[in-house]
Write a protein that holds these residues in place. Structure first.
Motif, PDB file in Angstrom:
ATOM      1  N   TYR A 145      54.250  -1.502 135.591  1.00 53.38           N
ATOM      2  CA  TYR A 145      53.841  -2.021 136.888  1.00 53.38           C
ATOM      3  C   TYR A 145      55.024  -1.971 137.853  1.00 53.38           C
ATOM      4  N   GLN A 146      54.747  -1.991 139.137  1.00 55.80           N
ATOM      5  CA  GLN A 146      55.799  -2.104 140.141  1.00 55.80           C
ATOM      6  C   GLN A 146      56.236  -3.576 140.166  1.00 55.80           C
ATOM      7  N   SER A 147      57.187  -3.897 139.310  1.00 54.20           N
ATOM      8  CA  SER A 147      57.457  -5.291 138.997  1.00 54.20           C
ATOM      9  C   SER A 147      58.866  -5.762 139.338  1.00 54.20           C
ATOM     10  N   GLU A 148      59.663  -4.910 139.969  1.00 53.02           N
ATOM     11  CA  GLU A 148      61.050  -5.297 140.229  1.00 53.02           C
ATOM     12  C   GLU A 148      61.144  -6.591 141.034  1.00 53.02           C
ATOM     13  N   SER A 149      60.184  -6.839 141.909  1.00 54.63           N
ATOM     14  CA  SER A 149      60.236  -8.011 142.791  1.00 54.63           C
ATOM     15  C   SER A 149      60.107  -9.323 142.038  1.00 54.63           C
ATOM     16  N   VAL A 150      59.524  -9.313 140.843  1.00 54.36           N
ATOM     17  CA  VAL A 150      59.340 -10.559 140.096  1.00 54.36           C
ATOM     18  C   VAL A 150      60.327 -10.685 138.938  1.00 54.36           C
ATOM     19  N   GLN A 151      61.150  -9.675 138.744  1.00 52.72           N
ATOM     20  CA  GLN A 151      62.099  -9.720 137.632  1.00 52.72           C
ATOM     21  C   GLN A 151      63.401 -10.413 138.032  1.00 52.72           C
ATOM     22  N   ASN A 152      64.012 -11.069 137.058  1.00 51.20           N
ATOM     23  CA  ASN A 152      65.367 -11.578 137.212  1.00 51.20           C
ATOM     24  C   ASN A 152      66.289 -10.424 136.778  1.00 51.20           C
ATOM     25  N   GLY A 153      66.587  -9.537 137.741  1.00 45.38           N
ATOM     26  CA  GLY A 153      67.304  -8.304 137.435  1.00 45.38           C
ATOM     27  C   GLY A 153      68.689  -8.524 136.878  1.00 45.38           C
ATOM     28  N   GLU A 154      69.393  -9.522 137.385  1.00 41.86           N
ATOM     29  CA  GLU A 154      70.760  -9.780 136.914  1.00 41.86           C
ATOM     30  C   GLU A 154      70.770 -10.234 135.458  1.00 41.86           C
ATOM     31  N   MET A 155      69.822 -11.101 135.103  1.00 38.90           N
ATOM     32  CA  MET A 155      69.762 -11.553 133.709  1.00 38.90           C
ATOM     33  C   MET A 155      69.400 -10.399 132.786  1.00 38.90           C
ATOM     34  N   GLY A 156      68.429  -9.600 133.185  1.00 44.04           N
ATOM     35  CA  GLY A 156      68.035  -8.462 132.358  1.00 44.04           C
ATOM     36  C   GLY A 156      69.169  -7.479 132.151  1.00 44.04           C
ATOM     37  N   ALA A 157      69.929  -7.206 133.221  1.00 41.51           N
ATOM     38  CA  ALA A 157      71.051  -6.274 133.124  1.00 41.51           C
ATOM     39  C   ALA A 157      72.155  -6.829 132.236  1.00 41.51           C
ATOM     40  N   ALA A 158      72.444  -8.114 132.397  1.00 44.47           N
ATOM     41  CA  ALA A 158      73.489  -8.745 131.578  1.00 44.47           C
ATOM     42  C   ALA A 158      73.117  -8.714 130.103  1.00 44.47           C
ATOM     43  N   PHE A 159      71.844  -8.933 129.814  1.00 41.84           N
ATOM     44  CA  PHE A 159      71.380  -8.911 128.430  1.00 41.84           C
ATOM     45  C   PHE A 159      71.503  -7.505 127.842  1.00 41.84           C
ATOM     46  N   SER A 160      71.148  -6.503 128.631  1.00 43.68           N
ATOM     47  CA  SER A 160      71.227  -5.121 128.169  1.00 43.68           C
ATOM     48  C   SER A 160      72.662  -4.732 127.840  1.00 43.68           C
ATOM     49  N   VAL A 161      73.610  -5.141 128.694  1.00 44.46           N
ATOM     50  CA  VAL A 161      75.022  -4.852 128.456  1.00 44.46           C
ATOM     51  C   VAL A 161      75.504  -5.574 127.202  1.00 44.46           C
ATOM     52  N   HIS A 162      75.104  -6.828 127.045  1.00 44.39           N
ATOM     53  CA  HIS A 162      75.545  -7.626 125.900  1.00 44.39           C
ATOM     54  C   HIS A 162      75.122  -6.995 124.578  1.00 44.39           C
ATOM     55  N   LEU A 163      73.904  -6.459 124.527  1.00 45.33           N
ATOM     56  CA  LEU A 163      73.402  -5.862 123.292  1.00 45.33           C
ATOM     57  C   LEU A 163      73.734  -4.385 123.172  1.00 45.33           C
ATOM     58  N   GLY A 164      74.350  -3.804 124.208  1.00 44.67           N
ATOM     59  CA  GLY A 164      74.685  -2.394 124.162  1.00 44.67           C
ATOM     60  C   GLY A 164      73.459  -1.500 124.148  1.00 44.67           C
ATOM     61  N   LEU A 165      72.459  -1.825 124.982  1.00 43.23           N
ATOM     62  CA  LEU A 165      71.201  -1.088 124.970  1.00 43.23           C
ATOM     63  C   LEU A 165      71.143   0.046 125.982  1.00 43.23           C
ATOM     64  N   GLU A 166      72.217   0.252 126.745  1.00 41.50           N
ATOM     65  CA  GLU A 166      72.169   1.254 127.825  1.00 41.50           C
ATOM     66  C   GLU A 166      71.806   2.639 127.312  1.00 41.50           C
ATOM     67  N   GLY A 167      72.290   3.032 126.143  1.00 39.14           N
ATOM     68  CA  GLY A 167      71.981   4.349 125.603  1.00 39.14           C
ATOM     69  C   GLY A 167      70.760   4.369 124.706  1.00 39.14           C
ATOM     70  N   GLU A 168      70.108   3.233 124.548  1.00 36.62           N
ATOM     71  CA  GLU A 168      68.934   3.140 123.693  1.00 36.62           C
ATOM     72  C   GLU A 168      67.655   3.317 124.510  1.00 36.62           C
ATOM     73  N   LYS A 169      66.530   3.385 123.818  1.00 33.32           N
ATOM     74  CA  LYS A 169      65.245   3.541 124.491  1.00 33.32           C
ATOM     75  C   LYS A 169      64.609   2.200 124.833  1.00 33.32           C
ATOM     76  N   ILE A 170      65.328   1.125 124.587  1.00 37.38           N
ATOM     77  CA  ILE A 170      64.830  -0.218 124.888  1.00 37.38           C
ATOM     78  C   ILE A 170      65.378  -0.650 126.244  1.00 37.38           C
ATOM     79  N   ARG A 171      64.496  -1.048 127.142  1.00 39.29           N
ATOM     80  CA  ARG A 171      64.918  -1.493 128.463  1.00 39.29           C
ATOM     81  C   ARG A 171      64.382  -2.896 128.697  1.00 39.29           C
ATOM     82  N   PRO A 172      65.204  -3.914 128.479  1.00 45.00           N
ATOM     83  CA  PRO A 172      64.724  -5.287 128.619  1.00 45.00           C
ATOM     84  C   PRO A 172      64.436  -5.656 130.069  1.00 45.00           C
ATOM     85  N   TYR A 173      63.552  -6.621 130.243  1.00 42.83           N
ATOM     86  CA  TYR A 173      63.291  -7.199 131.567  1.00 42.83           C
ATOM     87  C   TYR A 173      63.280  -8.714 131.429  1.00 42.83           C
ATOM     88  N   ALA A 174      63.611  -9.402 132.499  1.00 40.69           N
ATOM     89  CA  ALA A 174      63.662 -10.868 132.472  1.00 40.69           C
ATOM     90  C   ALA A 174      62.813 -11.430 133.607  1.00 40.69           C
TER      91      ALA A 174
END
Length: 291
Positions: A145-174
């Motif tokens: 969905y076009q959902s960026e407006s309802v996501q907590n983008g900073e939290m999702g990005a911080a979580f992705s960096v913490h788990l090292g998911l940038e090169g993986e196929k998993i893209r978390p959202y918050a």
């Protein structure tokens, strides 16, 4: 422009396709549960029962408690089912089935999830109650969905960096809970936290039986994540999807969790049904008092 028959699918009796419900069958306050059997555990407290319908894993009861009209519906397990339930419940109140057109004046629904969950922080007691102040989804539903407006983008990005998911196929959202709704359900019995919504129960939650999970020490990495002084507290499989779709559709949502297990200590509740029943009673009392 009217919605086509393949977009808004109705049964021969005019009910919405999966839930088998008509617009008059639901209240504006809706409790969601995963297990269809838990619907009866909620509705048994009603003063009267108006609607009892079911199809597949989706069972719906609507009734009156203390003068308040309440609906309880089972979603089954996972955000794939949440996608069906949230969209079809919204359609019942915000789409005219006769004209197949979206109504100009929208109705806002309140969704309260009553679910079970496992804690990953050692200080969270089994049989306690936890409100998901935020939810991080690993399931991918909101990316369709076009959902960026309802996501907590900073939290999702911080979580992705913490788990090292940038090169993986998993893209978390918050996504955050509705603050006003959360305040109505709060008390000194409720703990707040960040809930992780997983894509499955075994490998996605680092359980190992015959298959080896891809990520080593996954739960330990989750438990060490911090954002704005908050930690991931528990794991389940629906909350992030509920929060995301509710916000996109203009509704309010909060998830209440009965903590039945602690993955850090390995403990499991000795009285799971009693704990779930206690959370149901607590939630219904709050609804009658504040809604």
């Amino acid at each position: 422009m009217p919605l086509s028959e393949s977009e808004l699918i109705l049964n021969p009796d005019g009910s919405i396709y999966h839930l088998n419900l008509h617009p008059e069958d639901i209240a504006q306050t809706i409790i969601t549960v995963g297990d269809p059997e838990r619907v009866k555990s909620v509705s048994k407290h009603f003063d009267s029962l108006e609607v009892a319908k079911g199809k597949r894993e989706f069972l719906t009861h609507t009734g009156i408690l203390g003068g308040k009209r309440i609906t309880v519906v089972s979603t089954g397990i996972g955000t794939d089912n949440v996608d069906i339930v949230l969209n079809e419940l919204d359609a019942l109140v915000n789409i005219d089935f006769s004209s197949r057109e979206v109504r100009k004046d929208k109705i806002q629904l309140d969704f309260i999830r009553i679910g079970t969950s496992g804690a990953i922080q050692p200080d969270i007691e089994v049989d306690s109650f936890l409100l998901s102040e935020h939810a991080i989804g690993l399931d991918g539903l909101l990316h369709f969905y076009q959902s960026e407006s309802v996501q907590n983008g900073e939290m999702g990005a911080a979580f992705s960096v913490h788990l090292g998911l940038e090169g993986e196929k998993i893209r978390p959202y918050a996504v955050d809970s509705d603050k006003e709704l959360a305040s109505l359900l709060n008390s000194n019995r409720i703990r707040f936290g960040i809930t992780l919504t997983n894509a499955g129960f075994y490998g996605p939650q680092s359980r190992k039986m015959r298959l080896t999970p891809k990520f080593d020490d996954f739960n330990q990495h989750l438990a060490s994540f911090q954002y704005d002084g908050k930690k991931i507290t528990n794991l389940e499989m629906e909350t992030a999807g509920i929060y995301g779709l509710a916000k996109l559709l203009g509704h309010r949502a909060v998830s209440l969790n009965a903590i039945l297990a602690n993955r850090a200590s390995g403990g499991f509740s000795k009285k799971p049904q009693q704990t779930i029943d206690s959370l149901i009673t607590y939630t219904l009392e709050k609804i009658v008092q504040h809604f």
